[in-house]
Design a protein around this motif. Structure first.
Motif, mmCIF file in Angstrom:
data_model
loop_
_atom_site.group_PDB
_atom_site.id
_atom_site.type_symbol
_atom_site.label_atom_id
_atom_site.label_comp_id
_atom_site.label_asym_id
_atom_site.label_seq_id
_atom_site.Cartn_x
_atom_site.Cartn_y
_atom_site.Cartn_z
ATOM 1 N N THR A 1 0.640 -1.209 -0.032
ATOM 2 C CA THR A 1 0.314 0.042 0.005
ATOM 3 C C THR A 1 0.611 1.387 0.255
ATOM 4 O O THR A 1 1.606 1.327 1.081
ATOM 5 N N THR A 2 0.269 2.177 -1.229
ATOM 6 C CA THR A 2 1.234 3.343 -1.141
ATOM 7 C C THR A 2 0.500 4.794 -1.063
ATOM 8 O O THR A 2 -0.517 4.344 -0.959
ATOM 9 N N TYR A 3 0.896 5.517 -0.847
ATOM 10 C CA TYR A 3 -0.335 6.429 -0.968
ATOM 11 C C TYR A 3 -0.271 7.748 -1.735
ATOM 12 O O TYR A 3 1.139 8.446 -2.120
ATOM 13 N N ASP A 4 -1.275 8.078 -1.969
ATOM 14 C CA ASP A 4 -0.888 9.777 -3.822
ATOM 15 C C ASP A 4 -0.833 11.101 -2.979
ATOM 16 O O ASP A 4 -0.492 10.072 -1.768
ATOM 17 N N GLU A 5 -0.805 12.040 -3.545
ATOM 18 C CA GLU A 5 -0.917 13.116 -3.045
ATOM 19 C C GLU A 5 -1.852 13.560 -2.391
ATOM 20 O O GLU A 5 -1.609 14.630 -1.554
ATOM 21 N N THR B 1 -1.487 -1.992 -4.887
ATOM 22 C CA THR B 1 -0.636 -2.458 -5.946
ATOM 23 C C THR B 1 0.478 -3.472 -5.396
ATOM 24 O O THR B 1 1.474 -3.752 -4.240
ATOM 25 N N ILE C 1 -3.046 3.376 -2.332
ATOM 26 C CA ILE C 1 -3.182 3.139 -3.470
ATOM 27 C C ILE C 1 -2.417 1.613 -3.177
ATOM 28 O O ILE C 1 -1.195 1.499 -2.741
ATOM 29 N N GLN D 1 -4.933 9.446 -0.074
ATOM 30 C CA GLN D 1 -5.202 8.159 -0.512
ATOM 31 C C GLN D 1 -4.842 6.682 -0.744
ATOM 32 O O GLN D 1 -3.750 6.970 -1.421
#
Length: 105
Positions: free
Chosen positions: A17-21, A28, A26, A24
């Motif tokens: 799990t990563t986070y957008d600017e 993948t 993400i 939120q």
């Protein structure tokens, strides 16, 4: 394990799990590492399930031992994605891993 037997490149990926600017999440698959391995198909079978043709391919993947690998990771070899069904530490020697995998459609 002799290095000459590990003659195919595979990439191991981990679901992360990563986070957008905007903050939120993400979720993948992210590459964990790429290494040399020996990939040997074990079986391939086709059968009918619920009136649909289904094919299943299993493979055995041998590679050097990596203590952080889990069965939740996946392996990509020449465009085929393999789900890891089990990890086996050969003779508990922490030198070689055997992954029993199933191809994902």
């Amino acid at each position: 394990m002799k290095a000459g037997q590990l003659d195919q490149r595979v990439t191991v990926e981990r679901y992360s799990t990563t986070y957008d600017e905007l903050g939120q999440p993400i979720q993948t698959w992210a590459p964990l590492f790429t290494c040399w391995a020996a990939v040997a198909p074990l079986t391939g079978r086709e059968y009918l399930a619920a009136q649909a043709a289904v094919s299943e391919v299993t493979a055995r993947i041998r590679m050097r031992f990596r203590p952080w690998m889990t069965a939740q990771d996946r392996v990509i070899h020449e465009g085929t994605v393999y789900q890891i069904e089990s990890l086996i530490d050969v003779r508990s020697g922490h030198r070689e891993l055997i992954l029993l995998c199933k191809a994902v459609a």
